[in-house]
Design an enzyme around this catalytic site. Structure first.
Site, mmCIF file in Angstrom:
data_model
loop_
_atom_site.group_PDB
_atom_site.id
_atom_site.type_symbol
_atom_site.label_atom_id
_atom_site.label_comp_id
_atom_site.label_asym_id
_atom_site.label_seq_id
_atom_site.Cartn_x
_atom_site.Cartn_y
_atom_site.Cartn_z
ATOM 1 N N TYR A 1 -2.424 11.738 8.064
ATOM 2 C CA TYR A 1 -2.710 10.150 8.987
ATOM 3 C C TYR A 1 -3.807 10.527 10.247
ATOM 4 C CZ TYR A 1 -2.285 6.104 11.307
ATOM 5 O OH TYR A 1 -1.668 4.990 12.168
ATOM 6 N N SER B 1 -2.820 1.266 21.145
ATOM 7 C CA SER B 1 -2.407 0.503 20.361
ATOM 8 C C SER B 1 -1.874 -0.553 20.345
ATOM 9 C CB SER B 1 -2.650 1.239 19.224
ATOM 10 O OG SER B 1 -2.730 0.603 18.011
ATOM 11 N N TYR C 1 -5.441 -5.725 17.803
ATOM 12 C CA TYR C 1 -5.770 -6.601 16.418
ATOM 13 C C TYR C 1 -5.711 -8.372 16.351
ATOM 14 C CZ TYR C 1 -5.010 -1.573 15.120
ATOM 15 O OH TYR C 1 -5.908 -0.223 14.340
ATOM 16 N N THR D 1 -10.353 -4.940 18.474
ATOM 17 C CA THR D 1 -10.434 -4.409 17.185
ATOM 18 C C THR D 1 -10.627 -5.486 16.091
ATOM 19 O OG1 THR D 1 -9.455 -2.172 17.794
ATOM 20 C CG2 THR D 1 -10.196 -2.549 15.470
ATOM 21 N N LYS E 1 -14.281 -3.754 20.162
ATOM 22 C CA LYS E 1 -14.308 -2.509 18.982
ATOM 23 C C LYS E 1 -14.132 -3.095 17.246
ATOM 24 C CE LYS E 1 -11.439 2.327 19.358
ATOM 25 N NZ LYS E 1 -11.164 1.830 17.167
ATOM 26 N N HIS F 1 -14.154 3.333 12.647
ATOM 27 C CA HIS F 1 -13.105 3.690 12.869
ATOM 28 C C HIS F 1 -12.733 4.808 12.412
ATOM 29 C CE1 HIS F 1 -9.173 0.851 13.045
ATOM 30 N NE2 HIS F 1 -8.807 1.476 12.831
#
Length: 384
Positions: free
Chosen positions: A24, A106, A129, A155, A254, A278
């Protein structure tokens, strides 16, 4: 100053993490062309060595968004990072705080905003997000304000999750619920130290910031299904104005890779952008960030702060990005590997190593301050 001894944290992470977690972190989208370009194009940037300059005092500090930083970098937001070490985001935030650089949490972290805030004494950044449920977004932003977050990183290059074939092959994504869980359980058993320290002692594994909307369905399959169903592909620049209205602090967008998008961000009035693909995890086949960076800096560098990520693994890479016009650099995989390999101490050591490498690179290119790093120290004046 004694140089920190280098450690191959990527290899250490590979040996310590269950296979699905290492893949990942390490993998990218499709054939991983962009992932490789980020590394290869950055490594190809040649610097102009200068001699007989007084470099007895090299200052690595800078200022970004009103904050004095010991180094011109921040730890980038990484989803699921808290699974790489026990309550991993807290460990990484503490290492960043001690080093005098920002940590960015995050949206899809294991540790929620409140837990990270309780673990540090200085403000950190929060990444968001665009999610369909605007009430949920408002609540997250309110939590970020309560936690004292000093900047919001929004983002924009993930209207849909990218296709990462390594995650399907490893069992992280795509496999039916019980089958996938069984594969991951078997891989965890092969890493008993991780299984005990993170798998058992590191509970809860609830992806804290989105746990309220996931409810009792907290498996990784539930999480990826939630992402696919709740990330908003209809978002436009108009929606960014809504985010700006909700957040009064510095706003950093971003995921910018095109000059026209950079100009649009400047027109909306954001404080900064991150030139980013990304980490090669979304659209495979795009240019590397090191190629995209200079024209974006030329277009909007006078209107906002241009940051960059992608392929940065060393202090030398940081200097290369600064020479191409970036005001600061976001570290991604580098700190995730260090966290997986040695926890907070690993991230702290990585930042020490980057500082030492920057100091040497700056001295040998005749730069005694971050402001002195510009395209004049490039051997050819431009990326290859």
């Amino acid at each position: 100053m004694k140089a920190a001894a280098p450690i191959d944290y990527r290899d250490l992470a590979r040996r310590r993490l269950p296979h699905f977690l290492f893949e990942y972190i390490d993998g990218g989208a499709y054939a991983e062309v962009t992932l490789r370009r980020n590394l290869e194009d950055l490594a190809a940037i040649a610097l102009r060595q200068r001699v007989l300059r007084d470099v007895s005092n090299v200052d690595l500090s800078t200022e970004l968004f009103g904050q004095k930083l010991a180094l011109p970098l921040a730890l980038a937001p990484i989803g699921l990072a808290g699974l790489n070490a026990r309550r991993g985001e807290v460990q990484a935030a503490r290492a960043a705080e001690a080093a005098g650089v920002p940590f960015c949490l995050s949206t899809v972290s294991a540790c929620p905003l409140g837990e990270v805030a309780a673990g540090v004494t200085r403000p950190f950044w929060f990444q968001l997000y665009m999610i369909r449920d605007r009430a949920f977004m408002r609540d997250l932003l309110a939590q970020a304000v309560q936690a004292g977050c000093s900047a919001l990183v929004f983002t924009v290059d993930m209207p849909l999750p990218g296709t990462r074939y390594r995650d399907y092959r490893s069992g992280l994504a795509g496999a039916p619920g019980f089958s996938g869980a069984l594969r991951r359980f078997g891989q965890a058993l092969l890493r008993p130290a991780w299984a005990w320290d993170v798998g058992v002692r590191g509970r809860p594994h609830a992806l804290g910031n989105v746990a309220p909307v996931l409810g009792p369905n907290t498996g990784l399959e539930d999480f990826f299904a939630w992402m696919r169903g709740n990330f908003d592909p209809s978002v436009t620049w108009k929606d960014l104005e809504w985010v700006r209205a909700q957040w009064r602090g510095p706003l950093i967008v971003k995921g910018i890779l095109d000059v026209e998008d950079a100009r649009a961000a400047a027109a909306v009035g954001v404080d900064g952008i991150v030139v980013s693909n990304h980490g090669g995890r979304q659209l495979d086949g795009t240019p590397s960030t090191v190629r995209a960076l200079p024209p974006i800096v030329d277009a909007v560098g006078g209107q906002l702060s241009v940051l960059v990520d992608g392929g940065v693994r060393s202090g030398l890479d940081v200097v290369r990005m600064l020479a191409l016009g970036a005001r600061g650099v976001l570290l991604g995989r580098a700190w995730a590997f260090a966290l997986a390999g040695a926890g907070q101490a690993g991230v702290a050591h990585l930042l020490q190593l980057i500082a030492a490498e920057m100091r040497v690179a700056m001295a040998l290119t005749g730069c005694t301050s971050i402001a002195a790093i510009d395209r004049d120290i490039l051997a050819e004046g431009r990326p290859p």
